[in-house]
Design a protein around this motif. Structure first.
Motif, PDB file in Angstrom:
ATOM      1  N   ASP A 156     -34.496 -24.108  16.273  1.00 62.65           N
ATOM      2  CA  ASP A 156     -33.779 -25.339  16.559  1.00 62.65           C
ATOM      3  C   ASP A 156     -34.611 -26.550  16.153  1.00 62.65           C
ATOM      4  OD1 ASP A 156     -31.258 -26.322  17.942  1.00 62.65           O
ATOM      5  OD2 ASP A 156     -32.781 -27.473  18.999  1.00 62.65           O
ATOM      6  N   ALA A 157     -35.918 -26.489  16.403  1.00 60.67           N
ATOM      7  CA  ALA A 157     -36.805 -27.592  16.023  1.00 60.67           C
ATOM      8  C   ALA A 157     -36.881 -27.734  14.509  1.00 60.67           C
ATOM      9  CB  ALA A 157     -38.195 -27.370  16.614  1.00 60.67           C
ATOM     10  N   ALA A 176     -46.223 -30.865   9.243  1.00 60.87           N
ATOM     11  CA  ALA A 176     -46.634 -31.914  10.174  1.00 60.87           C
ATOM     12  C   ALA A 176     -45.472 -32.339  11.069  1.00 60.87           C
ATOM     13  CB  ALA A 176     -47.175 -33.109   9.395  1.00 60.87           C
ATOM     14  N   ALA A 177     -44.289 -32.479  10.470  1.00 63.05           N
ATOM     15  CA  ALA A 177     -43.124 -32.902  11.258  1.00 63.05           C
ATOM     16  C   ALA A 177     -42.706 -31.828  12.254  1.00 63.05           C
ATOM     17  CB  ALA A 177     -41.964 -33.250  10.333  1.00 63.05           C
ATOM     18  N   LEU A 178     -42.750 -30.567  11.832  1.00 57.35           N
ATOM     19  CA  LEU A 178     -42.359 -29.483  12.743  1.00 57.35           C
ATOM     20  C   LEU A 178     -43.345 -29.379  13.899  1.00 57.35           C
ATOM     21  CD1 LEU A 178     -40.569 -27.149  13.506  1.00 57.35           C
ATOM     22  CD2 LEU A 178     -41.831 -25.689  11.911  1.00 57.35           C
ATOM     23  N   GLU A 181     -42.464 -32.180  16.234  1.00 57.79           N
ATOM     24  CA  GLU A 181     -41.213 -31.903  16.939  1.00 57.79           C
ATOM     25  C   GLU A 181     -41.434 -30.888  18.068  1.00 57.79           C
ATOM     26  OE1 GLU A 181     -37.366 -32.024  18.168  1.00 57.79           O
ATOM     27  OE2 GLU A 181     -38.212 -33.316  16.609  1.00 57.79           O
ATOM     28  N   LEU A 182     -42.194 -29.856  17.802  1.00 55.98           N
ATOM     29  CA  LEU A 182     -42.465 -28.834  18.816  1.00 55.98           C
ATOM     30  C   LEU A 182     -43.271 -29.414  19.976  1.00 55.98           C
ATOM     31  CD1 LEU A 182     -43.269 -25.858  16.424  1.00 55.98           C
ATOM     32  CD2 LEU A 182     -41.293 -26.031  17.937  1.00 55.98           C
ATOM     33  N   LYS A 183     -44.219 -30.282  19.655  1.00 60.91           N
ATOM     34  CA  LYS A 183     -45.008 -30.909  20.721  1.00 60.91           C
ATOM     35  C   LYS A 183     -44.144 -31.839  21.562  1.00 60.91           C
ATOM     36  CE  LYS A 183     -49.331 -30.606  18.124  1.00 60.91           C
ATOM     37  NZ  LYS A 183     -50.360 -31.351  17.330  1.00 60.91           N
ATOM     38  N   PRO A 205     -66.192 -14.364   3.958  1.00 58.87           N
ATOM     39  CA  PRO A 205     -65.915 -15.793   4.184  1.00 58.87           C
ATOM     40  C   PRO A 205     -64.686 -16.224   3.378  1.00 58.87           C
ATOM     41  CG  PRO A 205     -68.242 -15.429   3.714  1.00 58.87           C
ATOM     42  CD  PRO A 205     -67.534 -14.146   3.404  1.00 58.87           C
ATOM     43  N   SER A 206     -63.777 -16.942   4.014  1.00 56.00           N
ATOM     44  CA  SER A 206     -62.544 -17.341   3.349  1.00 56.00           C
ATOM     45  C   SER A 206     -62.142 -18.745   3.777  1.00 56.00           C
ATOM     46  CB  SER A 206     -61.399 -16.367   3.683  1.00 56.00           C
ATOM     47  OG  SER A 206     -60.177 -16.814   3.142  1.00 56.00           O
ATOM     48  N   GLU A 207     -61.547 -19.491   2.845  1.00 59.70           N
ATOM     49  CA  GLU A 207     -61.027 -20.816   3.157  1.00 59.70           C
ATOM     50  C   GLU A 207     -59.547 -20.757   3.547  1.00 59.70           C
ATOM     51  OE1 GLU A 207     -61.782 -23.377  -0.125  1.00 59.70           O
ATOM     52  OE2 GLU A 207     -63.968 -23.271   0.072  1.00 59.70           O
ATOM     53  N   LYS A 208     -58.997 -19.554   3.560  1.00 58.23           N
ATOM     54  CA  LYS A 208     -57.595 -19.388   3.935  1.00 58.23           C
ATOM     55  C   LYS A 208     -57.411 -19.719   5.416  1.00 58.23           C
ATOM     56  CE  LYS A 208     -53.672 -18.191   2.043  1.00 58.23           C
ATOM     57  NZ  LYS A 208     -53.162 -18.894   0.848  1.00 58.23           N
ATOM     58  N   VAL A 209     -56.238 -20.286   5.759  1.00 57.92           N
ATOM     59  CA  VAL A 209     -55.960 -20.629   7.150  1.00 57.92           C
ATOM     60  C   VAL A 209     -54.565 -20.156   7.528  1.00 57.92           C
ATOM     61  CG1 VAL A 209     -57.488 -22.639   7.188  1.00 57.92           C
ATOM     62  CG2 VAL A 209     -55.081 -22.923   6.526  1.00 57.92           C
ATOM     63  N   ILE A 210     -54.361 -19.931   8.823  1.00 56.11           N
ATOM     64  CA  ILE A 210     -53.029 -19.680   9.367  1.00 56.11           C
ATOM     65  C   ILE A 210     -52.352 -21.034   9.541  1.00 56.11           C
ATOM     66  CG2 ILE A 210     -51.711 -18.667  11.248  1.00 56.11           C
ATOM     67  CD1 ILE A 210     -53.415 -16.643   9.742  1.00 56.11           C
ATOM     68  N   PRO A 211     -51.205 -21.276   8.905  1.00 59.85           N
ATOM     69  CA  PRO A 211     -50.628 -22.626   8.923  1.00 59.85           C
ATOM     70  C   PRO A 211     -50.291 -23.137  10.319  1.00 59.85           C
ATOM     71  CG  PRO A 211     -49.068 -21.022   8.051  1.00 59.85           C
ATOM     72  CD  PRO A 211     -50.376 -20.331   8.145  1.00 59.85           C
ATOM     73  N   MET A 212     -49.661 -22.296  11.153  1.00 56.41           N
ATOM     74  CA  MET A 212     -49.226 -22.767  12.466  1.00 56.41           C
ATOM     75  C   MET A 212     -48.956 -21.580  13.378  1.00 56.41           C
ATOM     76  SD  MET A 212     -45.875 -25.157  13.358  1.00 56.41           S
ATOM     77  CE  MET A 212     -46.225 -26.170  11.916  1.00 56.41           C
ATOM     78  N   VAL A 213     -49.415 -21.688  14.625  1.00 58.15           N
ATOM     79  CA  VAL A 213     -49.104 -20.697  15.649  1.00 58.15           C
ATOM     80  C   VAL A 213     -48.566 -21.441  16.863  1.00 58.15           C
ATOM     81  CG1 VAL A 213     -50.004 -18.937  17.208  1.00 58.15           C
ATOM     82  CG2 VAL A 213     -50.816 -19.032  14.843  1.00 58.15           C
ATOM     83  N   VAL A 214     -47.401 -21.001  17.349  1.00 56.63           N
ATOM     84  CA  VAL A 214     -46.724 -21.666  18.475  1.00 56.63           C
ATOM     85  C   VAL A 214     -46.891 -20.821  19.726  1.00 56.63           C
ATOM     86  CG1 VAL A 214     -44.543 -22.595  19.319  1.00 56.63           C
ATOM     87  CG2 VAL A 214     -45.062 -22.675  16.872  1.00 56.63           C
ATOM     88  N   GLU A 215     -47.308 -21.470  20.803  1.00 55.21           N
ATOM     89  CA  GLU A 215     -47.497 -20.817  22.104  1.00 55.21           C
ATOM     90  C   GLU A 215     -48.408 -19.584  22.004  1.00 55.21           C
ATOM     91  OE1 GLU A 215     -46.609 -21.843  25.030  1.00 55.21           O
ATOM     92  OE2 GLU A 215     -45.450 -23.590  24.380  1.00 55.21           O
TER      93      GLU A 215
END
Length: 272
Positions: A156-157, A176-178, A181-183, A205-215
């Motif tokens: 929904d967000a 960034a917007a999502l 919105e979730l916050k 060693p890696s520069e890779k990141v997890i973009p977003m984790v919710v709760e």
């Protein structure tokens, strides 16, 4: 028979098109976008046409200034927005980008100019800012899936974000917007979490990141493509495998209908 380009009228847009044709006549379709931009700026200056190059466009989402601003190629006489391309073929997302920029700047008219065409007039699109806020598109995934309540809230967000921003922006803008919105909805969001890659019990060693984790339990990935392809999901599953969560969602913010482009990601999936 009406002309294919009869909608390119208007004194100001006509002046811009004439200047762009002069540049294209000199360089043809074979140089890079920044070269065309600099040459076009020189041509506009020579014709005494007021303009600005690389105009900053801050991204504001629900009164929040997000750290992923954009730059518009040219604004002519403070009323005509110009986006320049040098691509083999214009894609619908380029047009969507122009319309989104018009909406964000509140300018009324924009031109998309693709210098890579043999005949420049074949690479010009003129679009007006006709955005009228309407009802948010509702998704129907609840009718035929078993998404949990957290997933439904994130979906929904995401639909709210696409409704506000529209298509055509970069992935970083939607992320960034999502997150914002979730916050606003009181949810805990972690972004750009480091990845620990381990192979044969050795840390890589890696520069890779997890973009977003919710709760702390749901990975969220944003895609900006014509449609979600298997390779997009495979890449997100690779990230999910090295995260601390087991499930995820993938959203395509460039889709005309986000409801058809919401994909579940599972770390237990294995390609055949």
């Amino acid at each position: 028979m009406p002309s294919k380009h009869e909608n390119l009228g208007g004194e100001l847009s006509g002046q811009l098109i004439a200047a762009a044709i002069a540049v294209h006549r000199e360089f043809g379709p074979g140089v890079d976008e920044p070269d065309y931009e600099r040459a076009l700026s020189l041509e506009l200056t020579a014709r005494e046409i007021e303009h600005e190059c690389q105009v900053g466009l801050p991204l504001i989402y629900k009164e929040a200034h997000l750290d992923c601003g954009y730059r518009i190629d040219l604004i002519v006489a403070r009323q005509l927005l110009i986006e320049l391309k040098a691509v083999e073929k214009l894609h619908p997302v380029h047009e969507a980008q122009l319309i989104t920029y018009l909406r964000l700047t509140r300018l009324k008219l924009g031109l998309l100019v693709n210098f890579a065409e043999m005949m420049l007039r074949d690479g010009i699109l003129r679009r007006a800012n006709s955005h009228v806020p309407g009802l948010r598109q509702r998704y129907q995934v609840a009718l035929n899936t078993t998404f949990d309540p957290l997933s439904h809230e994130v979906i929904d967000a995401a639909i709210e974000v696409q409704h506000v921003l529209g298509p055509g922006l970069l992935r970083s803008a939607y992320e960034a917007a999502l997150a914002h919105e979730l916050k606003l909805r009181g949810m805990k969001v972690a972004q750009r979490l480091p990845v620990n890659l381990v192979y044969r019990e050795q840390l890589i060693p890696s520069e890779k990141v997890i973009p977003m984790v919710v709760e702390g339990s749901l990975m969220v990935a944003c895609v900006c493509a014509k449609e979600v392809e298997p390779i997009h999901l495979a890449r997100q599953r690779s990230l999910l495998k090295v995260s601390d969560v087991e499930a995820g969602l993938c959203f395509n913010f460039h889709s005309d209908s986000m409801a058809t482009e919401i994909k579940r990601i599972s770390s237990s999936y294995r390609p055949k």
